[in-house]
Enzyme design. Structure first.
Site, PDB file in Angstrom:
ATOM      1  N   GLY A  62       0.812  -1.228   0.000  1.00  0.00           N
ATOM      2  CA  GLY A  62       0.000   0.000   0.000  1.00  0.00           C
ATOM      3  C   GLY A  62       0.835   1.262   0.000  1.00  0.00           C
ATOM      4  O   GLY A  62       0.316   2.351  -0.266  1.00  0.00           O
ATOM      5  N   GLY A  63       2.143   1.132   0.306  1.00  0.00           N
ATOM      6  CA  GLY A  63       3.051   2.277   0.223  1.00  0.00           C
ATOM      7  C   GLY A  63       2.696   3.398   1.179  1.00  0.00           C
ATOM      8  O   GLY A  63       1.994   3.198   2.183  1.00  0.00           O
ATOM      9  N   VAL A  64       3.191   4.580   0.845  1.00  0.00           N
ATOM     10  CA  VAL A  64       2.927   5.773   1.658  1.00  0.00           C
ATOM     11  C   VAL A  64       1.429   6.064   1.661  1.00  0.00           C
ATOM     12  O   VAL A  64       0.816   6.312   2.702  1.00  0.00           O
ATOM     13  CB  VAL A  64       3.701   6.983   1.070  1.00  0.00           C
ATOM     14  CG1 VAL A  64       3.229   8.294   1.669  1.00  0.00           C
ATOM     15  CG2 VAL A  64       5.194   6.793   1.295  1.00  0.00           C
ATOM     16  N   CYS A  65       0.833   5.995   0.483  1.00  0.00           N
ATOM     17  CA  CYS A  65      -0.565   6.416   0.305  1.00  0.00           C
ATOM     18  C   CYS A  65      -1.506   5.733   1.302  1.00  0.00           C
ATOM     19  O   CYS A  65      -2.238   6.386   2.036  1.00  0.00           O
ATOM     20  CB  CYS A  65      -0.969   6.116  -1.135  1.00  0.00           C
ATOM     21  SG  CYS A  65      -2.701   6.341  -1.466  1.00  0.00           S
TER      22      CYS A  65
ATOM     23  N   GLY B 112       5.830  24.819   6.354  1.00  0.00           N
ATOM     24  CA  GLY B 112       5.463  24.486   4.979  1.00  0.00           C
ATOM     25  C   GLY B 112       3.981  24.711   4.746  1.00  0.00           C
ATOM     26  O   GLY B 112       3.144  24.073   5.389  1.00  0.00           O
TER      27      GLY B 112
ATOM     28  N   HIS C  68     -31.039  18.279  -9.442  1.00  0.00           N
ATOM     29  CA  HIS C  68     -31.257  19.368  -8.491  1.00  0.00           C
ATOM     30  C   HIS C  68     -31.828  18.800  -7.191  1.00  0.00           C
ATOM     31  O   HIS C  68     -32.657  17.896  -7.251  1.00  0.00           O
ATOM     32  CB  HIS C  68     -32.252  20.373  -9.087  1.00  0.00           C
ATOM     33  CG  HIS C  68     -32.617  21.461  -8.137  1.00  0.00           C
ATOM     34  ND1 HIS C  68     -31.751  22.505  -7.870  1.00  0.00           N
ATOM     35  CD2 HIS C  68     -33.726  21.679  -7.379  1.00  0.00           C
ATOM     36  CE1 HIS C  68     -32.327  23.311  -6.989  1.00  0.00           C
ATOM     37  NE2 HIS C  68     -33.524  22.837  -6.682  1.00  0.00           N
TER      38      HIS C  68
HETATM   39  P1  FAD Z   1       4.839   5.132  -2.368  1.00  0.00           P
HETATM   40  O1  FAD Z   1       3.440   5.198  -1.966  1.00  0.00           O
HETATM   41  O2  FAD Z   1       5.827   6.048  -1.728  1.00  0.00           O
HETATM   42  O3  FAD Z   1       5.307   3.625  -2.169  1.00  0.00           O
HETATM   43  C1  FAD Z   1       6.610   3.221  -2.430  1.00  0.00           C
HETATM   44  C2  FAD Z   1       6.850   1.852  -1.810  1.00  0.00           C
HETATM   45  O4  FAD Z   1       8.140   1.403  -2.227  1.00  0.00           O
HETATM   46  C3  FAD Z   1       6.875   1.862  -0.287  1.00  0.00           C
HETATM   47  O5  FAD Z   1       5.950   0.928   0.218  1.00  0.00           O
HETATM   48  C4  FAD Z   1       8.309   1.476   0.072  1.00  0.00           C
HETATM   49  O6  FAD Z   1       8.367   0.628   1.228  1.00  0.00           O
HETATM   50  C5  FAD Z   1       8.755   0.706  -1.163  1.00  0.00           C
HETATM   51  N1  FAD Z   1      10.206   0.729  -1.389  1.00  0.00           N
HETATM   52  C6  FAD Z   1      11.039   1.787  -1.411  1.00  0.00           C
HETATM   53  N2  FAD Z   1      12.290   1.391  -1.691  1.00  0.00           N
HETATM   54  C7  FAD Z   1      12.248   0.045  -1.857  1.00  0.00           C
HETATM   55  C8  FAD Z   1      13.208  -0.948  -2.176  1.00  0.00           C
HETATM   56  N3  FAD Z   1      14.493  -0.653  -2.411  1.00  0.00           N
HETATM   57  N4  FAD Z   1      12.814  -2.240  -2.256  1.00  0.00           N
HETATM   58  C9  FAD Z   1      11.515  -2.588  -2.042  1.00  0.00           C
HETATM   59  N5  FAD Z   1      10.566  -1.667  -1.747  1.00  0.00           N
HETATM   60  C10 FAD Z   1      10.929  -0.380  -1.660  1.00  0.00           C
HETATM   61  N6  FAD Z   1      -1.627  11.866  -2.986  1.00  0.00           N
HETATM   62  C11 FAD Z   1      -2.848  11.964  -3.520  1.00  0.00           C
HETATM   63  O7  FAD Z   1      -3.018  11.719  -4.720  1.00  0.00           O
HETATM   64  N7  FAD Z   1      -3.940  12.330  -2.764  1.00  0.00           N
HETATM   65  C12 FAD Z   1      -3.813  12.628  -1.456  1.00  0.00           C
HETATM   66  O8  FAD Z   1      -4.809  12.952  -0.789  1.00  0.00           O
HETATM   67  C13 FAD Z   1      -2.534  12.534  -0.853  1.00  0.00           C
HETATM   68  N8  FAD Z   1      -2.375  12.785   0.453  1.00  0.00           N
HETATM   69  C14 FAD Z   1      -1.151  12.623   1.019  1.00  0.00           C
HETATM   70  C15 FAD Z   1      -1.011  12.883   2.368  1.00  0.00           C
HETATM   71  C16 FAD Z   1       0.219  12.730   2.982  1.00  0.00           C
HETATM   72  C17 FAD Z   1       0.358  13.010   4.458  1.00  0.00           C
HETATM   73  C18 FAD Z   1       1.338  12.285   2.217  1.00  0.00           C
HETATM   74  C19 FAD Z   1       2.677  12.082   2.867  1.00  0.00           C
HETATM   75  C20 FAD Z   1       1.213  12.032   0.862  1.00  0.00           C
HETATM   76  C21 FAD Z   1      -0.031  12.210   0.253  1.00  0.00           C
HETATM   77  N9  FAD Z   1      -0.209  11.975  -1.114  1.00  0.00           N
HETATM   78  C22 FAD Z   1      -1.443  12.127  -1.668  1.00  0.00           C
HETATM   79  C23 FAD Z   1       0.911  11.570  -1.981  1.00  0.00           C
HETATM   80  C24 FAD Z   1       0.861  10.067  -2.218  1.00  0.00           C
HETATM   81  O9  FAD Z   1       0.928   9.395  -0.981  1.00  0.00           O
HETATM   82  C25 FAD Z   1       2.006   9.653  -3.117  1.00  0.00           C
HETATM   83  O10 FAD Z   1       1.938  10.390  -4.314  1.00  0.00           O
HETATM   84  C26 FAD Z   1       1.920   8.167  -3.445  1.00  0.00           C
HETATM   85  O11 FAD Z   1       1.938   7.385  -2.291  1.00  0.00           O
HETATM   86  C27 FAD Z   1       3.070   7.764  -4.355  1.00  0.00           C
HETATM   87  O12 FAD Z   1       2.885   6.440  -4.697  1.00  0.00           O
HETATM   88  P2  FAD Z   1       4.094   5.511  -5.176  1.00  0.00           P
HETATM   89  O13 FAD Z   1       3.468   4.201  -5.486  1.00  0.00           O
HETATM   90  O14 FAD Z   1       4.894   6.195  -6.196  1.00  0.00           O
HETATM   91  O15 FAD Z   1       5.059   5.357  -3.919  1.00  0.00           O
END
Ligand code: FAD
Length: 474
Positions: free
Chosen positions: A41-44, A182, A446
């Site tokens: 699920g990553g950061v999101c 910020g 509406h």
């Molecule tokens: P990420 O979600 O960053 O996931 C990357 C994954 O890669 C992570 O799970 C990490 O563990 C893994 N990883 C990294 N390096 C390695 C490695 N060497 N080997 C194996 N795994 C690795 N965006 C929106 O569109 N709407 C929103 O409302 C929104 N709100 C946000 C609120 C906050 C507080 C934050 C911090 C961000 C928000 N974002 C929002 C931005 C959004 O979270 C990111 O744009 C999105 O998560 C990026 O997705 P991604 O798949 O590129 O990477």
């Protein structure tokens, strides 16, 4: 499982870019491995979009309760148990992240937890938490390692006093005073959320405006809204140093404004000055992958300069948004599966989930003017919408831009309740090559907020029904 494995595609990173790519690859019959070092699920899903929107929703409920008296509802806010709110939020995150693994496996893919490092354009090592190394060979690698919060000098994250967005989303006790460094979208979302919950929030922004890059109208509107919520904004201010409090006394943050230092009391300081791509430690430079300022550029097929390596999501650069990454993930998967696919999106909507919400898509009015484009603009206030009045949400407007000659919809900014949902109609209009007249002629139910889009489209031609139109020559 450890040892050696082979897959036709390996996706590194299970955020909204990577896991969507893995699902799509599976759907298209490509033998796929999804690798993540930390969490599905990553950061999101874990520390970004979803948890922040859950807390923001809770803070909106608090705000509604505070204003319920206007509607004759005698409700009392007895208190906020932030610990319980966090448990509720964590439950949502758990459901969603659990779903990611099932979806990938359901589509035919496999998941491996561990940190990946490329050893050649078609091989990688994945090191698990226990140190076991799995050697993987593949035909295609998709980089989707995302991004992390940027630290600034003197403000290393300890997640107790100096918080990243991750720490700010995990607080279990409501701070009395919060400094947010910020004034971008993440800082304002967090600041506005905690202000609604009752924290005294000060936003410190280095530039001369909040929301850099947004239109002057949006900035003006949001500045007013934040003031109403009791959020103090200090512009042209550089955060210089901090010291955590002790013995029950608050800490301090020193900021420089117009050459003079100011000391601001704080229980916590949230640093939300932007995000940095995770490109280090992947072995990219060693195997010849172009890395520019930490990002990995990709073409419209999401391919990097190395043909077997693709890049998607935050790592590929702006716009660093979950839905942009998911689209890129689908494109990369389709290209790998041999389809003629490319990322030809005409627009990417962007939403700031503050109170009220801000949603934009396509061109801003000031950008169109800077580009010398001949445009027409229609604006319609929420205050003139029956639905907004009946839901006590009259703060807001819809602004729609169309090409002066062709009438094609070029962009919109929507500020107000449910702007995040409303913007999808305008995004579709831009993708479909619709005109302002198409939107104006479409019957909208509406009473609803989307009527604001229809009215703004009519206003483009000076023909709004429920608002005065600027005088036109007949
Ligand atoms: P990420 O979600 O960053 O996931 C990357 C994954 O890669 C992570 O799970 C990490 O563990 C893994 N990883 C990294 N390096 C390695 C490695 N060497 N080997 C194996 N795994 C690795 N965006 C929106 O569109 N709407 C929103 O409302 C929104 N709100 C946000 C609120 C906050 C507080 C934050 C911090 C961000 C928000 N974002 C929002 C931005 C959004 O979270 C990111 O744009 C999105 O998560 C990026 O997705 P991604 O798949 O590129 O990477």
């Amino acid at each position: 499982m450890s040892g050696e494995r082979h897959h036709d595609a390996v996706v590194i990173g299970a955020g909204p870019a990577g896991y969507v790519c893995a699902i799509r690859l599976g759907q298209l019959g490509v033998d796929t491995l999804l690798v993540d070092a930390e969490h599905l699920g990553g950061v999101c899903l874990n520390v970004g979009c979803i948890p922040s929107k859950a807390l923001i929703h809770a803070s909106k409920e608090v705000a509604h309760l505070r204003h319920a008296g206007d509607m004759g509802i005698d409700a009392e806010l007895k208190g906020i148990d932030l610990g319980k709110m966090q448990e509720w939020k964590s439950g949502i995150v758990k459901k969603l992240t659990g779903g990611v693994g099932s979806l990938v496996k359901g589509a035919g893919g496999q998941v491996l937890m561990g940190r990946a490092k490329l050893t050649s354009p078609t091989t990688l090592d994945v090191t698990g938490e226990d140190g076991t190394v799995t050697k993987v060979t593949t035909k295609n690698i998709v980089l989707a390692t995302g991004s992390r919060p940027i630290e600034i000098p003197g403000f290393s994250f300890d997640e107790e006093f100096v918080l990243s967005s991750t720490g700010a989303l995990a607080l279990t006790k409501l701070p009395e005073k919060m400094i947010v460094i910020g004034g971008g979208y993440i800082g304002l979302e967090l600041g506005s959320c905690y202000a609604q919950l009752g924290t005294e929030v000060t936003v410190v922004e280095m530039m001369d405006q909040i929301l850099p890059g947004f239109s002057p109208d949006v900035v003006k509107f949001m500045s007013r809204a934040l003031k109403k919520q009791g959020v103090k904004v200090i512009l042209n201010a550089k955060a210089k140093s901090q010291s955590a409090g002790s013995d029950g006394k608050p800490g301090t943050v020193t900021v420089e404004v117009d050459g003079a230092d100011q000391e601001l009391p704080a229980d916590v300081v949230v640093v939300a000055v932007g995000r940095r791509p995770n490109s280090e430690g992947l072995g990219l430079e060693e195997i010849g992958v172009n890395v520019e300022r930490g990002f990995v550029p990709a073409d419209s097929a999401q391919r990097t300069n190395v043909p077997s390596i693709f890049c998607i999501g935050d790592l590929a650069g702006q716009p660093m948004l979950a839905h942009a990454g998911s689209k890129e993930g689908e494109v990369a998967a389709e290209v790998i599966a041999g389809r003629a696919s490319e990322n030809d999106a005409r627009c990417v909507p962007a939403v700031v989930f503050t109170h009220p919400e801000i949603a934009t898509v396509g061109l801003f009015e000031h950008e169109a003017k800077e580009q010398g484009r001949d445009i027409k603009v229609g604006k319609f206030p929420y205050a003139a919408l029956g639905r907004a009045l009946s839901t006590n949400a009259t703060d807001g407007y819809v602004k729609l831009l169309a090409d002066a000659e062709t009438d094609l919809v070029l962009g919109a900014e929507i500020v107000g309740d449910d702007a995040s949902a409303l913007i999808a109609e305008v995004a579709l209009a831009i993708e479909m090559g619709a005109t302002a007249e198409d939107l104006a002629l479409t019957i909208h139910a509406h009473p609803t907020l989307p009527e604001g889009i229809m009215e703004a489209a009519k206003a483009v031609h000076g023909e709004a029904i429920h608002a005065a139109n600027p005088k036109r020559r007949r």
